[in-house]
Design an enzyme around this catalytic site. Structure first.
Site, mmCIF file in Angstrom:
data_model
loop_
_atom_site.group_PDB
_atom_site.id
_atom_site.type_symbol
_atom_site.label_atom_id
_atom_site.label_comp_id
_atom_site.label_asym_id
_atom_site.label_seq_id
_atom_site.Cartn_x
_atom_site.Cartn_y
_atom_site.Cartn_z
ATOM 1 N N GLY A 171 -7.741 -16.072 0.028
ATOM 2 C CA GLY A 171 -6.602 -15.921 0.939
ATOM 3 C C GLY A 171 -6.005 -14.540 0.785
ATOM 4 O O GLY A 171 -6.716 -13.588 0.452
ATOM 5 N N ILE A 189 -17.067 -14.138 -8.725
ATOM 6 C CA ILE A 189 -17.970 -15.308 -8.664
ATOM 7 C C ILE A 189 -17.284 -16.547 -9.243
ATOM 8 O O ILE A 189 -17.961 -17.482 -9.657
ATOM 9 C CB ILE A 189 -19.343 -15.047 -9.341
ATOM 10 C CG1 ILE A 189 -19.188 -14.687 -10.822
ATOM 11 C CG2 ILE A 189 -20.135 -13.998 -8.586
ATOM 12 C CD1 ILE A 189 -20.511 -14.782 -11.594
ATOM 13 N N CYS A 212 -5.183 -9.676 3.169
ATOM 14 C CA CYS A 212 -6.272 -8.806 3.618
ATOM 15 C C CYS A 212 -7.581 -9.526 3.919
ATOM 16 O O CYS A 212 -8.082 -9.452 5.041
ATOM 17 C CB CYS A 212 -6.535 -7.731 2.567
ATOM 18 S SG CYS A 212 -5.186 -6.568 2.454
ATOM 19 N N VAL A 259 0.825 -1.205 0.000
ATOM 20 C CA VAL A 259 0.000 0.000 0.000
ATOM 21 C C VAL A 259 0.866 1.264 0.000
ATOM 22 O O VAL A 259 0.702 2.148 -0.841
ATOM 23 C CB VAL A 259 -0.958 -0.028 1.219
ATOM 24 C CG1 VAL A 259 -1.655 1.308 1.404
ATOM 25 C CG2 VAL A 259 -1.973 -1.141 1.046
ATOM 26 N N LYS A 291 -2.744 -15.189 -5.491
ATOM 27 C CA LYS A 291 -3.437 -14.806 -6.725
ATOM 28 C C LYS A 291 -2.381 -14.481 -7.776
ATOM 29 O O LYS A 291 -1.201 -14.305 -7.424
ATOM 30 C CB LYS A 291 -4.364 -13.622 -6.478
ATOM 31 C CG LYS A 291 -3.637 -12.381 -5.985
ATOM 32 C CD LYS A 291 -4.580 -11.258 -5.710
ATOM 33 C CE LYS A 291 -5.066 -10.688 -7.003
ATOM 34 N NZ LYS A 291 -5.714 -9.392 -6.836
ATOM 35 N N LEU A 335 -6.778 -1.059 -3.142
ATOM 36 C CA LEU A 335 -6.010 -1.663 -4.242
ATOM 37 C C LEU A 335 -6.055 -3.184 -4.175
ATOM 38 O O LEU A 335 -6.220 -3.777 -3.114
ATOM 39 C CB LEU A 335 -4.557 -1.175 -4.220
ATOM 40 C CG LEU A 335 -3.623 -1.597 -3.087
ATOM 41 C CD1 LEU A 335 -3.069 -2.995 -3.275
ATOM 42 C CD2 LEU A 335 -2.499 -0.620 -2.979
HETATM 43 P P1 NAD Z 1 3.109 -4.715 4.428
HETATM 44 O O1 NAD Z 1 3.239 -5.653 5.547
HETATM 45 O O2 NAD Z 1 3.405 -5.172 3.025
HETATM 46 O O3 NAD Z 1 4.012 -3.413 4.679
HETATM 47 C C1 NAD Z 1 4.084 -2.732 5.901
HETATM 48 C C2 NAD Z 1 5.427 -2.026 5.950
HETATM 49 O O4 NAD Z 1 5.477 -1.211 7.138
HETATM 50 C C3 NAD Z 1 6.637 -2.956 6.034
HETATM 51 O O5 NAD Z 1 7.569 -2.616 5.033
HETATM 52 C C4 NAD Z 1 7.208 -2.709 7.434
HETATM 53 O O6 NAD Z 1 8.625 -2.863 7.495
HETATM 54 C C5 NAD Z 1 6.800 -1.274 7.661
HETATM 55 N N1 NAD Z 1 6.786 -0.838 9.064
HETATM 56 C C6 NAD Z 1 6.400 -1.530 10.162
HETATM 57 N N2 NAD Z 1 6.520 -0.745 11.256
HETATM 58 C C7 NAD Z 1 6.983 0.461 10.844
HETATM 59 C C8 NAD Z 1 7.288 1.695 11.486
HETATM 60 N N3 NAD Z 1 7.148 1.828 12.805
HETATM 61 N N4 NAD Z 1 7.718 2.716 10.731
HETATM 62 C C9 NAD Z 1 7.858 2.607 9.395
HETATM 63 N N5 NAD Z 1 7.579 1.469 8.723
HETATM 64 C C10 NAD Z 1 7.146 0.401 9.426
HETATM 65 O O7 NAD Z 1 1.605 -4.161 4.493
HETATM 66 P P2 NAD Z 1 0.605 -3.841 3.278
HETATM 67 O O8 NAD Z 1 0.197 -5.098 2.606
HETATM 68 O O9 NAD Z 1 1.131 -2.695 2.502
HETATM 69 O O10 NAD Z 1 -0.670 -3.352 4.122
HETATM 70 C C11 NAD Z 1 -0.654 -2.168 4.888
HETATM 71 C C12 NAD Z 1 -2.075 -1.897 5.378
HETATM 72 O O11 NAD Z 1 -2.937 -1.664 4.257
HETATM 73 C C13 NAD Z 1 -2.710 -3.033 6.159
HETATM 74 O O12 NAD Z 1 -3.541 -2.503 7.141
HETATM 75 C C14 NAD Z 1 -3.533 -3.755 5.103
HETATM 76 O O13 NAD Z 1 -4.618 -4.455 5.660
HETATM 77 C C15 NAD Z 1 -4.009 -2.599 4.255
HETATM 78 N N6 NAD Z 1 -4.297 -2.943 2.855
HETATM 79 C C16 NAD Z 1 -3.508 -3.815 2.196
HETATM 80 C C17 NAD Z 1 -3.803 -4.132 0.871
HETATM 81 C C18 NAD Z 1 -2.978 -5.150 0.126
HETATM 82 O O14 NAD Z 1 -3.442 -5.606 -0.917
HETATM 83 N N7 NAD Z 1 -1.803 -5.513 0.593
HETATM 84 C C19 NAD Z 1 -4.894 -3.524 0.222
HETATM 85 C C20 NAD Z 1 -5.652 -2.593 0.927
HETATM 86 C C21 NAD Z 1 -5.347 -2.312 2.254
#
Ligand code: NAD
Length: 450
Positions: free
Chosen positions: A264, A257, A267, A11, A328, A157
């Protein structure tokens, strides 16, 4: 505008690159030094189409930079995005420690007013908690005169399409009742609304719930379709015909669908558990979503159950080829991927796995290490050399066109279990293979299996 982004995961990185690309100056901060070093060389830690080029361009143009220093981020960004992971705790609740910790960190370095923008998926009430935490910390630090604003700006996303989704969002949800924050976000996202306005303003709580509601709607479709697939098999119907029949109804449409081996990823399962936890904490029963969760727990076992049924004497010593490890296509993410349930069950029974995935091989190695019962093969066709059966878990494009005669000549037990209904059953069985999809009627192979 000057923007900082905490967290360079799917994200944070995709959003930062998209914002930089329209001209904002974006500084990304992560605690993972190795990641930051690589990103400074335009090497993203994740596989997302177009991400590497976008980072490279914007680094060169000086609009995107990377740091491990939170003080730099607070000085730089008038808007500070929080894009940190919010994993599920054991009780299903979202773990907000990282989010709250960064909120305190921001306040510690604040010398002027700042706006925090929560991109992470967080339960209803989190923005209020972050605001309270930040205000308390400001007072404790003798900076009570400074103002912190908190906006809920959930991200929708899809992995595998992250860059495109951030660069061309369908809608942008902005949860805030603060007029200054609303106008800051309107200015930030104006380049994305050139064609038509995509901003939808609401209060923080509604924005937080919107994210969970969207995911809940999507996973409900998947679980319903998986249950209908199981019914179709039972009554001798063909779920693929049913899918086409209902998908062509414009009130239903074709998205989400496809029957399969369960949903999985990082999220959907976690967000569903988190929403159920929110319900529980509020004394509310969301019965439909509990059923969606239970159906998915069972559906994740479906490929293994099919193998077990085919091999009533057990799977010990069997060699199973596997196509697809990522949860996926177009990603290397294996978080909560259905394949992980299959791998672990197969190993438990004493089978060996010969696997291939176009992107997720390193991630698989990182997760499971080197072990005798896991052979990571260089190509899709290598997996079936010396294998008894083939299981397809991810619908990668590279798996769509297959020489079934070749498979029939290699697979000792001529068994193909297709967790994504990629093939025409008649074509597969005509090559003498036993073919099992999800919710498809059984067809006896024309050439009897040896
Ligand atoms: P991720 O685990 O891929 O990335 C998180 C990042 O944050 C890591 O690089 C980690 O090192 C960093 N981090 C942790 N603690 C930190 C700190 N104190 N300071 C700075 N950086 C730090 O997570 P993601 O998949 O990008 O998801 C992030 C959020 O967005 C989650 O809440 C997720 O549910 C949501 N989200 C994810 C998606 C997806 O498809 N991955 C889509 C929509 C929403």
């Amino acid at each position: 505008m000057d923007v900082s982004v905490f967290g360079t995961g799917y994200v944070g990185l995709a959003q930062a690159a998209a914002l930089a690309d329209v001209g904002h100056r974006v500084l990304c901060v992560d605690i993972d030094e190795k990641k930051i070093q690589q990103l400074r060389k335009a090497v993203p830690p994740i596989q997302e189409p177009g991400l590497s080029a976008l980072i490279d361009n914007n680094l060169r143009e000086g609009r995107l930079s990377f740091s491990t220093r939170s003080d730099d981020a607070v000085t730089h960004g008038q808007l500070i995005f929080i894009a940190l992971g919010t994993p599920a705790d054991e009780d299903g609740s979202a773990d907000l420690r990282r989010v709250l910790c960064v909120a305190r960190e921001v306040v510690r370095h604040m010398e002027v007013d700042r706006t925090l923008v929560i991109k992470s998926t967080v339960p209803v009430g989190t923005a209020a908690r972050v605001l309270e935490t930040a205000r308390e910390a400001l007072v404790e630090l003798g900076k009570g005169h400074l103002k912190v604003r908190v906006v809920s700006n959930p991200e929708f996303l899809m992995e595998g399409n992250a860059v495109n989704d951030c660069a061309r969002p369908d809608r942008i949800i902005v949860g805030s009742e603060d007029e200054v924050a609303r106008s800051q976000l309107a200015e930030l996202y104006a380049p994305f609304c050139h064609n038509h306005d995509k901003l939808i303003f609401m209060d923080n709580r509604s924005a937080e719930l919107t994210k969970y509601a969207a995911n809940a709607m999507l996973v409900t479709r998947i679980s319903l379709m998986n249950e209908l697939a199981n019914l179709a098999k039972q009554v001798g119907a063909d779920i693929e015909s049913v899918r086409k029949g209902i998908g062509s109804d414009p009130r239903i449409g074709f998205h989400y669908i496809h029957p399969g081996c369960g949903f999985g990823g990082s999220c959907s399962p976690k967000d569903l558990r988190s929403l159920l936890h929110t319900c529980h904490m509020n004394g509310f029963q969301l019965r439909l979503l509990r059923a969606v969760h239970e159906v998915n727990e069972e559906q994740r076992q479906v490929l293994f159950r099919k193998l077990q049924k085919h091999y009533p004497d057990g799977l010990e010593g069997k060699s199973i080829a596997v196509w697809g490890l990522a949860f996926k296509p177009d990603t290397d993410d294996m978080r909560e991927a259905p394949i992980r349930y299959l791998l672990e069950a197969l190993w438990h029974e004493g089978a060996t796995v010969r696997a291939f995935d176009p992107e997720a091989m390193s991630e698989c190695r990182r997760l499971y290490g080197y072990r005798d019962d896991l052979v990571l093969c260089a190509t899709r066709d290598d997996t079936v050399q010396d294998a008894d059966a083939l299981v397809i878990c991810t619908e990668w494009k590279a798996f769509r066109v297959v020489d079934f005669e070749f498979l029939a000549s290699k697979l000792r037990d001529r068994l193909v279990i297709d967790g994504r209904n990629l093939y025409n059953p008649e074509q597969v069985t005509a090559a003498g293979l036993h073919y099992q999809g999800i919710g498809l009627p059984r067809i006896v192979p024309l050439v009897s299996a040896s």
